[in-house]
Design a protein around this motif. Structure first.
Motif: not given
Length: 208
Positions: A119-120, A149, A152-153
């Motif tokens: 996902q980076y 987290l 957002q994640t």
């Protein structure tokens, strides 16, 4: 063939440009003596980021995996450089040689996930900002870090986060989650070094 790094937001910042005349040893020493400042690590990254990016890009199968391994390499460098003393390395190494050795080690040893699991984004989160962002996250209160987290994640809604926390024994509503997120973002920003906020988060002035 040299694979070019995306444009670096830090390289044109006055704080970084003011450090261009510093030697490698001076930058490492300043980085170690002033952990509350991020500009010295950013200056080292600007100096050697392209070298490492080229090495890593030629050794990985896809640009997405290259970017992932690149940021993980700089994250490793960030921690190892805190105690680095090039005077006692055997054989004696320059900073560039030490960095290249680290990159080679990461290429050979790091487990890089499949592209679909990464996902980076290098363009969205430069490696230096990534390192200080993770440091700031680790300094946050556990409940604030968790909701941040999850939001957002994992892209969870306020309602889903509230349901998860309720299942964990906390009586909390979706509106409570919204307020927690406001506090979490503020705590995250406050935990970042001031110069890192200035380099990566400050809005450019609007000229008429």
């Amino acid at each position: 063939m040299t694979v070019q790094l995306p444009p670096l937001p830090e390289i044109h910042h006055p704080k970084i440009q003011a450090l261009f005349q510093k030697s490698d040893r001076e930058l490492v020493t300043l980085f170690q003596r002033h952990p509350e400042e991020g500009q010295y690590f950013a200056a080292i990254f600007c100096r050697y980021g392209q070298v490492l990016y080229t090495l890593i890009s030629t050794a990985t199968r896809s640009p997405v995996q290259s970017d992932y391994l690149f940021v993980k390499t700089w994250e490793y460098i960030y921690h190892e450089m805190r105690v680095l003393d090039l005077r006692v390395t055997t054989p004696r190494l320059s900073l560039q040689s030490w960095l290249i050795n680290i990159a080679a080690m990461m290429i050979n040893r790091a487990e890089v996930p499949p592209v679909e699991e990464i996902q980076y984004s290098l363009k969205d989160t430069p490696p230096v900002f990534w390192c200080y962002l993770n440091q700031a996250l680790n300094q946050m209160a556990g409940n604030l870090r968790l909701v941040l987290l999850l939001s957002q994640t994992f892209q969870w809604s306020h309602t889903r986060i509230a349901a998860y926390l309720h299942a964990e024994g906390e009586s909390i509503s979706a509106s409570d989650v919204k307020q927690l997120l406001v506090r979490a973002y503020q705590a995250l920003e406050d935990a970042l070094p001031e110069d890192i906020r200035d380099i990566y988060l400050a809005q450019p002035a609007v000229t008429a």
